[in-house]
Design an enzyme around this catalytic site. Structure first.
Site, PDB file in Angstrom:
ATOM      1  N   GLY A  46       0.813  -1.218   0.000  1.00  0.00           N
ATOM      2  CA  GLY A  46       0.000   0.000   0.000  1.00  0.00           C
ATOM      3  C   GLY A  46       0.842   1.261   0.000  1.00  0.00           C
ATOM      4  O   GLY A  46       0.565   2.212  -0.740  1.00  0.00           O
ATOM      5  N   CYS A  47       1.882   1.263   0.807  1.00  0.00           N
ATOM      6  CA  CYS A  47       2.743   2.445   0.897  1.00  0.00           C
ATOM      7  C   CYS A  47       3.525   2.651  -0.393  1.00  0.00           C
ATOM      8  O   CYS A  47       3.772   3.781  -0.800  1.00  0.00           O
ATOM      9  CB  CYS A  47       3.679   2.315   2.094  1.00  0.00           C
ATOM     10  SG  CYS A  47       2.761   2.238   3.666  1.00  0.00           S
TER      11      CYS A  47
END
Length: 155
Positions: A46-47
């Site tokens: 996600g990051c």
């Protein structure tokens, strides 16, 4: 835990090391708008998606007068690996003590799969040229967030 920031609040000042160990301060960006985003961990799916989205839109954001700074509890060394692996162009700052993350109310109680724990709350704070909070967005999603910011800012 700090109160969540609101539009009109003075953005907390900070100085943190970047991926190369150089100190970067919010005040270095005086007379520019700054998108400060907080994310839990470099090199996670996600990051990575969020950092790549910011990098892909960096020219558009910079052209509209915005600088982008990503802050996580990672070490400068890990941020350097993240930047190299993903060819990131955004400024990544290390906040292993979480002092800035807490000052921006981007650290607190989270829930995941029915478990409650303390961690970084994915957040984006947009600071105007005078150092005041223009927008404070908490619990944002990694995917689609950058395009939503661009749309909301009318860029």
């Amino acid at each position: 835990m700090s109160e969540r920031l609101q539009p009109g609040d003075v953005a907390p000042a900070f100085t943190l090391p970047d991926a190369d160990g150089h100190e970067v301060s919010l005040s270095d960006h005086k007379d520019r708008k700054v998108i400060v985003y907080f994310y839990p961990a470099a090199l996670t799916p996600g990051c990575t998606k969020q950092a790549c989205d910011f990098t892909d839109n960096l020219d558009l954001l910079a052209g509209a007068g915005y600088d982008v700074i990503g802050i996580s509890p990672d070490t400068p060394e890990k941020l350097g690996r993240f930047r190299e692996k993903e060819s990131l162009k955004v400024t990544l700052l290390a906040d292993p003590e979480k002092t800035v993350t807490e000052a921006y109310a981007a650290y607190g109680e989270k829930k995941n799969y029915g478990k409650t724990y303390m961690g970084v709350i994915r957040s984006t704070i947009i600071v105007d040229e005078q150092g005041k909070v223009e927008h404070a967005l908490y619990n944002v999603r990694a995917t689609g967030h950058v395009s939503k910011i661009i749309k909301d800012l009318g860029i």
